[in-house]
Design an enzyme around this catalytic site. Structure first.
Site, PDB file in Angstrom:
ATOM      1  N   ARG A 152      50.688  46.476  12.767  1.00  0.00           N
ATOM      2  CA  ARG A 152      51.247  45.282  12.099  1.00  0.00           C
ATOM      3  C   ARG A 152      52.440  44.693  12.843  1.00  0.00           C
ATOM      4  O   ARG A 152      53.263  43.996  12.270  1.00  0.00           O
ATOM      5  CB  ARG A 152      51.620  45.583  10.646  1.00  0.00           C
ATOM      6  CG  ARG A 152      50.423  45.985   9.811  1.00  0.00           C
ATOM      7  CD  ARG A 152      50.710  45.928   8.324  1.00  0.00           C
ATOM      8  NE  ARG A 152      49.515  46.281   7.578  1.00  0.00           N
ATOM      9  CZ  ARG A 152      49.160  47.531   7.302  1.00  0.00           C
ATOM     10  NH1 ARG A 152      49.919  48.534   7.679  1.00  0.00           N
ATOM     11  NH2 ARG A 152      48.053  47.765   6.643  1.00  0.00           N
ATOM     12  N   LYS A 174      53.354  31.583  19.130  1.00  0.00           N
ATOM     13  CA  LYS A 174      51.946  31.379  18.756  1.00  0.00           C
ATOM     14  C   LYS A 174      51.094  32.388  19.520  1.00  0.00           C
ATOM     15  O   LYS A 174      51.214  32.513  20.740  1.00  0.00           O
ATOM     16  CB  LYS A 174      51.486  29.966  19.091  1.00  0.00           C
ATOM     17  CG  LYS A 174      51.888  28.962  18.037  1.00  0.00           C
ATOM     18  CD  LYS A 174      51.172  27.642  18.247  1.00  0.00           C
ATOM     19  CE  LYS A 174      51.587  26.646  17.171  1.00  0.00           C
ATOM     20  NZ  LYS A 174      51.028  25.299  17.418  1.00  0.00           N
ATOM     21  N   GLU A 216      52.769  18.797  30.306  1.00  0.00           N
ATOM     22  CA  GLU A 216      53.562  19.263  29.150  1.00  0.00           C
ATOM     23  C   GLU A 216      55.041  18.922  29.339  1.00  0.00           C
ATOM     24  O   GLU A 216      55.761  18.679  28.373  1.00  0.00           O
ATOM     25  CB  GLU A 216      53.398  20.781  28.960  1.00  0.00           C
ATOM     26  CG  GLU A 216      51.997  21.239  28.575  1.00  0.00           C
ATOM     27  CD  GLU A 216      51.659  21.051  27.091  1.00  0.00           C
ATOM     28  OE1 GLU A 216      52.471  20.471  26.340  1.00  0.00           O
ATOM     29  OE2 GLU A 216      50.559  21.479  26.700  1.00  0.00           O
ATOM     30  N   LYS A 258      61.361  22.584  23.843  1.00  0.00           N
ATOM     31  CA  LYS A 258      60.501  23.478  23.044  1.00  0.00           C
ATOM     32  C   LYS A 258      61.348  24.422  22.185  1.00  0.00           C
ATOM     33  O   LYS A 258      61.063  24.639  20.993  1.00  0.00           O
ATOM     34  CB  LYS A 258      59.583  24.273  23.978  1.00  0.00           C
ATOM     35  CG  LYS A 258      58.648  25.256  23.266  1.00  0.00           C
ATOM     36  CD  LYS A 258      57.393  24.598  22.755  1.00  0.00           C
ATOM     37  CE  LYS A 258      56.556  25.503  21.858  1.00  0.00           C
ATOM     38  NZ  LYS A 258      55.445  26.130  22.494  1.00  0.00           N
ATOM     39  N   GLU A 268      55.594  25.896  12.282  1.00  0.00           N
ATOM     40  CA  GLU A 268      54.916  24.593  12.366  1.00  0.00           C
ATOM     41  C   GLU A 268      54.691  23.958  10.990  1.00  0.00           C
ATOM     42  O   GLU A 268      53.610  23.498  10.658  1.00  0.00           O
ATOM     43  CB  GLU A 268      53.564  24.740  13.096  1.00  0.00           C
ATOM     44  CG  GLU A 268      53.075  23.427  13.685  1.00  0.00           C
ATOM     45  CD  GLU A 268      51.861  23.634  14.592  1.00  0.00           C
ATOM     46  OE1 GLU A 268      51.780  22.888  15.578  1.00  0.00           O
ATOM     47  OE2 GLU A 268      51.027  24.503  14.322  1.00  0.00           O
ATOM     48  N   ARG A 272      57.742  20.937  14.428  1.00  0.00           N
ATOM     49  CA  ARG A 272      57.027  21.552  15.561  1.00  0.00           C
ATOM     50  C   ARG A 272      55.744  20.778  15.894  1.00  0.00           C
ATOM     51  O   ARG A 272      55.254  20.853  17.017  1.00  0.00           O
ATOM     52  CB  ARG A 272      56.729  23.026  15.270  1.00  0.00           C
ATOM     53  CG  ARG A 272      56.122  23.736  16.472  1.00  0.00           C
ATOM     54  CD  ARG A 272      56.134  25.239  16.339  1.00  0.00           C
ATOM     55  NE  ARG A 272      55.474  25.872  17.468  1.00  0.00           N
ATOM     56  CZ  ARG A 272      55.513  27.166  17.721  1.00  0.00           C
ATOM     57  NH1 ARG A 272      56.181  27.974  16.920  1.00  0.00           N
ATOM     58  NH2 ARG A 272      54.873  27.668  18.760  1.00  0.00           N
ATOM     59  N   ASN A 276      52.879  18.599  19.753  1.00  0.00           N
ATOM     60  CA  ASN A 276      51.451  18.308  19.916  1.00  0.00           C
ATOM     61  C   ASN A 276      51.213  16.858  20.336  1.00  0.00           C
ATOM     62  O   ASN A 276      50.084  16.354  20.236  1.00  0.00           O
ATOM     63  CB  ASN A 276      50.699  18.577  18.607  1.00  0.00           C
ATOM     64  CG  ASN A 276      50.525  20.057  18.387  1.00  0.00           C
ATOM     65  OD1 ASN A 276      50.095  20.775  19.287  1.00  0.00           O
ATOM     66  ND2 ASN A 276      50.887  20.521  17.207  1.00  0.00           N
ATOM     67  N   HIS A 279      48.021  15.751  22.031  1.00  0.00           N
ATOM     68  CA  HIS A 279      47.077  16.865  21.924  1.00  0.00           C
ATOM     69  C   HIS A 279      45.871  16.558  21.031  1.00  0.00           C
ATOM     70  O   HIS A 279      44.861  17.238  21.127  1.00  0.00           O
ATOM     71  CB  HIS A 279      47.781  18.119  21.398  1.00  0.00           C
ATOM     72  CG  HIS A 279      48.614  18.806  22.440  1.00  0.00           C
ATOM     73  ND1 HIS A 279      49.601  18.161  23.162  1.00  0.00           N
ATOM     74  CD2 HIS A 279      48.605  20.090  22.897  1.00  0.00           C
ATOM     75  CE1 HIS A 279      50.169  19.023  23.997  1.00  0.00           C
ATOM     76  NE2 HIS A 279      49.576  20.192  23.861  1.00  0.00           N
ATOM     77  N   HIS A 283      42.719  17.638  22.786  1.00  0.00           N
ATOM     78  CA  HIS A 283      41.831  18.734  22.369  1.00  0.00           C
ATOM     79  C   HIS A 283      40.392  18.225  22.232  1.00  0.00           C
ATOM     80  O   HIS A 283      39.438  18.950  22.549  1.00  0.00           O
ATOM     81  CB  HIS A 283      42.292  19.335  21.044  1.00  0.00           C
ATOM     82  CG  HIS A 283      43.519  20.199  21.183  1.00  0.00           C
ATOM     83  ND1 HIS A 283      44.434  20.363  20.169  1.00  0.00           N
ATOM     84  CD2 HIS A 283      43.975  20.944  22.220  1.00  0.00           C
ATOM     85  CE1 HIS A 283      45.402  21.181  20.581  1.00  0.00           C
ATOM     86  NE2 HIS A 283      45.147  21.535  21.823  1.00  0.00           N
ATOM     87  N   HIS A 295      43.804  21.709  30.444  1.00  0.00           N
ATOM     88  CA  HIS A 295      44.507  21.252  29.241  1.00  0.00           C
ATOM     89  C   HIS A 295      45.479  20.106  29.569  1.00  0.00           C
ATOM     90  O   HIS A 295      45.522  19.088  28.873  1.00  0.00           O
ATOM     91  CB  HIS A 295      45.246  22.450  28.640  1.00  0.00           C
ATOM     92  CG  HIS A 295      46.082  22.133  27.459  1.00  0.00           C
ATOM     93  ND1 HIS A 295      45.553  21.779  26.231  1.00  0.00           N
ATOM     94  CD2 HIS A 295      47.447  22.110  27.301  1.00  0.00           C
ATOM     95  CE1 HIS A 295      46.545  21.552  25.381  1.00  0.00           C
ATOM     96  NE2 HIS A 295      47.698  21.744  26.001  1.00  0.00           N
TER      97      HIS A 295
HETATM   98  N1  GLY Z   1      51.773  24.810  22.007  1.00  0.00           N
HETATM   99  C1  GLY Z   1      52.185  24.195  20.825  1.00  0.00           C
HETATM  100  C2  GLY Z   1      53.172  24.997  20.058  1.00  0.00           C
HETATM  101  O1  GLY Z   1      53.634  26.010  20.519  1.00  0.00           O
HETATM  102  O2  GLY Z   1      53.480  24.632  18.962  1.00  0.00           O
END
Ligand code: GLY
Length: 399
Positions: A152, A174, A216, A258, A268, A272, A276, A279, A283, A295
């Site tokens: 965990r 993430k 990015e 970031k 998010e 956050r 995106n 994106h 995507h 990407h």
């Molecule tokens: N790659 C997008 C984020 O980390 O929220």
């Protein structure tokens, strides 16, 4: 997959000066703290992203005294780097193992995670031990997922070796793997204990990978830090030179953008979503291209598309939209997409995680440096923007 420690493969990640801090008169490393003054995200935040040259030898300090065993997860192509990291850890007194996993998206498979769990189990990893990722975004996603799920949650440290990994994937916790139904559908938030962004690893990064990562960086310029755009506009060549002070500043600034976002919205729930930008269509293009586009190339087109949507809503001027095209194309990034795929792209857009029910939501700018998630009142606006970026299928090129 292998958990052995062969010393055979050529290793492109180790550039000049790797493993020797301060070589060649490089500036001192900088550390940016994630979670400084954080409003949400709780105790899991509060770690450093260290940016500099020759950082590999700093790993033991970042792991700290708690763990006894460390698993280094790396892709096949970085076998020699993985071995250097393992040897450094052994010298520092840890019991270190390596798990070699498939490169890129092939590594984001449940069987790869199961292999890593097996290595952890067979070596009696406890909750106080640690995982280290060495590689690009796919490796930090998988290693983060393995660390998040083992007992965990155990400590994970990321050592990104691509520009995309440094400015985005390794920061913010993430983690995820892919399933047959799509990318990143299984995962969790699991913040690293630290990130070492060693700029030496960019020296031998293929140019197209570097340029894709710059998409990015440009994104961070448009959503929050106009100075990023100015640096690229002053010299797109310097922006692509891994030895240049300009690229170092771009990376530091993009990481700061970031970090600022993640520090106030780790999970998010709101701001956050801004990272995106570009994106949603990006995507959809990646899906339509069966992930054969990088990407960064896909989100480059996605940013121009989002800029066109914003123009039609009166949020951006013609000049600001033109600036998207000029900055991105000056780096060799694509700014158009084939004009015969709208239905397929719309299907991808409808699957975006930012949507709520049938309401489509896009990250749009309201001037450079100001981004927000906006409900799209009418899907015909999107089709009109698609007309602005469309071209003959035979003309479409990626990176
Ligand atoms: N790659 C997008 C984020 O980390 O929220």
């Amino acid at each position: 997959m292998s958990s052995t420690t062969d010393h055979t493969a050529e290793d492109p990640a180790l550039g000049e000066g790797a493993g020797s801090p301060g070589d060649g008169g490089a500036p001192e490393p900088a550390a940016i703290r994630v979670g400084e003054g954080a409003g949400t995200g709780g105790q899991e935040l509060g770690y450093d992203v260290v940016i500099g040259n020759g950082l590999l030898s700093r790993l033991p300090d970042m792991i700290g005294p708690g763990p006894e065993r460390v698993l280094v997860i790396h892709p096949r192509a970085l076998r020699a780097t993985g071995d250097v990291v393992r040897e450094d850890l052994e010298k520092a007194g840890y019991t270190a193992l390596v798990a070699e996993i498939p490169d890129a998206e092939e590594g984001k498979h449940i069987q790869v995670a199961a292999f890593c769990w097996q290595v952890l189990g067979q070596n009696d990893f406890t909750r106080s031990d640690a995982v280290v990722s060495v590689g690009g975004g796919a490796v930090s996603d998988t290693a983060g997922f393995v660390a998040a799920t083992w007992l965990r949650g155990v400590k994970v440290i990321h050592m990104p070796t691509t520009l995309l990994g440094m400015v985005d994937a390794a920061i913010g916790g993430k983690t995820g793997i892919n399933t047959a139904e799509g990318k990143n559908l299984v995962g969790s938030f699991h913040q690293p204990a630290g990130v070492l962004a060693d700029l030496d690893t960019l020296i031998t990064l293929p140019r197209n990978e570097l340029v894709a990562g710059l998409a990015e960086v440009v994104k961070c310029g448009f959503i929050a830090d106009e100075r990023i755009l100015e640096i690229i506009e002053a010299s797109p060549e310097a922006a692509q030179n891994p030895h240049s002070p300009q690229l170092r500043e771009l990376i530091t600034r993009a990481i700061q953008v970031k970090v600022d976002v993640v520090s106030v919205d780790a999970h998010e729930a709101g701001v956050r979503e801004r990272v995106n930008y570009g994106h949603t269509l990006g995507h959809a293009i990646e899906l339509a291209e069966r992930y054969q586009w990088r990407h960064g190339a896909a989100i480059s087109v996605g940013m121009v598309f989002a800029a066109e949507v914003a123009r039609s809503l009166g949020r951006l001027t013609d000049e600001e939209v033109d600036r998207h095209r000029s900055v991105l194309s000056s780096l060799g990034l694509p700014i158009t997409y084939r004009d015969d795929r709208w239905n397929q792209l719309l299907e991808g857009i409808r699957r975006d995680k930012k949507n709520r029910g049938d309401t489509l939501r896009f990250v749009l700018l309201n001037g450079v440096g100001s981004a927000a998630t906006v409900e799209i009142p009418d899907a015909s606006l999107l089709f009109a923007a698609y007309q602005e970026i469309g071209e003959e299928p035979t003309q479409t090129v990626s990176l």
